[in-house]
Design a protein around this motif. Structure first.
Motif, PDB file in Angstrom:
ATOM      1  N   GLY A  81      -3.869  32.410  22.442  1.00 31.48           N
ATOM      2  CA  GLY A  81      -2.714  31.844  21.749  1.00 31.48           C
ATOM      3  C   GLY A  81      -2.073  32.739  20.707  1.00 31.48           C
ATOM      4  O   GLY A  81      -1.026  32.383  20.173  1.00 31.48           O
ATOM      5  N   THR A  82      -2.662  33.871  20.371  1.00 30.17           N
ATOM      6  CA  THR A  82      -2.006  34.714  19.361  1.00 30.17           C
ATOM      7  C   THR A  82      -1.551  36.066  19.913  1.00 30.17           C
ATOM      8  O   THR A  82      -0.689  36.705  19.324  1.00 30.17           O
ATOM      9  N   LEU A  83      -2.143  36.518  21.025  1.00 33.42           N
ATOM     10  CA  LEU A  83      -1.782  37.833  21.548  1.00 33.42           C
ATOM     11  C   LEU A  83      -0.360  37.791  22.098  1.00 33.42           C
ATOM     12  O   LEU A  83      -0.038  36.952  22.938  1.00 33.42           O
ATOM     13  N   GLU A  84       0.481  38.670  21.597  1.00 33.51           N
ATOM     14  CA  GLU A  84       1.902  38.611  21.941  1.00 33.51           C
ATOM     15  C   GLU A  84       2.348  39.823  22.753  1.00 33.51           C
ATOM     16  O   GLU A  84       3.302  39.730  23.522  1.00 33.51           O
ATOM     17  N   ALA A  85       1.721  40.954  22.552  1.00 33.10           N
ATOM     18  CA  ALA A  85       2.106  42.154  23.307  1.00 33.10           C
ATOM     19  C   ALA A  85       0.866  42.991  23.543  1.00 33.10           C
ATOM     20  O   ALA A  85      -0.050  43.022  22.714  1.00 33.10           O
ATOM     21  N   ALA A  86       0.834  43.669  24.690  1.00 30.85           N
ATOM     22  CA  ALA A  86      -0.267  44.596  24.995  1.00 30.85           C
ATOM     23  C   ALA A  86       0.318  45.720  25.830  1.00 30.85           C
ATOM     24  O   ALA A  86       0.614  45.530  27.011  1.00 30.85           O
ATOM     25  N   GLU A  87       0.526  46.860  25.210  1.00 28.29           N
ATOM     26  CA  GLU A  87       1.241  47.971  25.831  1.00 28.29           C
ATOM     27  C   GLU A  87       0.300  49.156  26.010  1.00 28.29           C
ATOM     28  O   GLU A  87      -0.526  49.446  25.136  1.00 28.29           O
ATOM     29  N   LEU A  88       0.462  49.835  27.138  1.00 28.14           N
ATOM     30  CA  LEU A  88      -0.415  50.954  27.476  1.00 28.14           C
ATOM     31  C   LEU A  88       0.406  52.229  27.581  1.00 28.14           C
ATOM     32  O   LEU A  88       1.501  52.199  28.151  1.00 28.14           O
TER      33      LEU A  88
END
Ligand code: LAC
Ligand code: ZN
Length: 373
Positions: free
Chosen positions: A158-165
């Protein structure tokens, strides 16, 4: 009659958490209009100052927060559009429950202007979360970065908004282009940037989740929660496109893979390109949380080599059951490869829709559908 604002955004409906906007209004204007109501828009992307809501809808833009809120199609509660014969379809009431037939908004989203011209949109808004923290993590391998991401998804519900590699060569380009120092003293192979957002400061929660899993891997981390610090970390990711464009004219591919195929694809696509187009230089980056990687290939030189690069990558992707266009659409450039992802029956259904809504073929001809014959 309600007054229409110059920025193209109507008054925010705070009871519904929705707003109606003109197709030419920008994403930045929408964000500015939503803020006083304690609301925000679920889609964000680097070109927020110039990207228009109509264009973002017609292309079903994904962007940086897709893993939390979905893409443009998921935000559309209604559209107004002009059809090829000049008739206007308008369904902007924004009812939460409304099961009255075909979802024209969903159909027009991602239709790339081939079925109608979107003129207004009714958009869902999300709570504006005041507390945000960004972590940039460096890893020795892509596998480690993706294992840590899988852990963070479970640990930060519920809190993770972005995950970029992104990767060492991309960071080198960005640093050279912007005159920036590197993020860490060690030049890591793979970098994961994550952002969490919550009603209350999520920094401790993020730091604990990162510590739990990075302890198992060789890794570096930097965590920032103020606006300037967060923007500093995001620059390493957001400046990839401009740094690559400054280094040459890239072949731009935009693919998605099943999560299980993502780590293996990174070295494999480099091998495939070096065999198919010797001397070409792939730069990869993207939205790891969505399984979406932008594959930009520099130094292809001739049009023949550019086409060979494109063909080699897209066939590799299709062979891994991935998408040849995760985010940017088919346009004109990817039409010859649409059949890699879509069956003859699906393409026939696409043509039937196009023929019904635009029999004379005047709306964005030569886009999306392969030329007949
Ligand atoms: C990005 C654009 C290229 O992710 O989609 O930066
Ligand atoms: Zn993108």
């Amino acid at each position: 009659m309600s007054l229409r604002r110059l920025d193209g955004i109507d008054e925010v409906d705070h009871l519904a958490s929705q707003v109606t906007a003109g197709a030419g209004a920008t994403l930045a204007a929408l964000d500015a209009a939503a803020a006083p109501a304690g609301l925000a828009f679920g889609v964000d992307l680097a070109a927020r100052g110039s990207a228009t809501l109509g264009g973002m809808s017609a292309t079903n833009a994904g962007g940086l927060r897709m893993l939390r809120y979905g893409g443009m199609r998921a935000q559309l509660a209604g559209v107004e559009a002009v059809l090829a014969d000049g008739r206007v379809v308008s369904h902007l009431g924004g009812l939460t429950k409304d099961n009255t037939g075909y979802d024209l908004a969903g159909l027009l989203a991602g239709s790339e202007g081939t079925l109608g011209v979107i003129t207004r949109v009714r958009l869902r808004l999300v709570p504006r979360l005041p507390a945000r923290t960004v972590a940039l993590l460096g890893f020795g391998t892509t596998e480690a970065a993706l294992e840590v991401l899988a852990h963070l998804r479970r640990a930060l519900p519920g809190t993770l908004e972005a995950a970029e590699l992104f990767f060492a060569d991309g960071v080198d380009l960005v640093c050279g282009h912007l005159g920036l120092g590197p993020p860490f003293p060690t030049r890591w192979d793979a970098y994961l940037l994550v952002e969490v957002a919550a009603p209350h400061d999520p920094t401790d929660q993020l730091a604990a989740a990162v510590a739990e899993c990075t302890a198992l891997e060789t890794a570096d981390s930097a965590v920032e929660s103020d606006t300037v610090g967060r923007a500093r970390l995001w620059r390493y990711r957001e400046a990839h496109t401009e740094a690559i464009n400054a280094a040459g004219v890239p072949v731009k591919l935009d693919i998605a893979l099943p999560f299980g195929a993502l780590a293996g694809f990174v070295p494999r696509v480099r091998e495939v390109l070096s065999a198919a187009v010797p001397g070409s230089r792939p730069v990869l980056f993207g939205h790891a949380g969505d399984g979406n990687l932008h594959v930009n290939v520099l130094d292809t030189g001739t049009p023949e080599r550019a086409a060979a690069a494109e063909d080699a990558v897209l066939r590799l992707v299709a062979g891994l059951e991935g998408s040849i266009s995760a985010e940017h659409g088919i346009g004109t450039a990817k039409r010859p490869w649409l059949h890699l992802n879509r069956t003859a029956e699906e393409i026939a259904a696409f043509r039937a829709l196009k023929a019904a809504l635009d029999p004379a073929g005047i709306l964005n001809p030569h886009v999306l559908l392969p030329e007949a014959g």
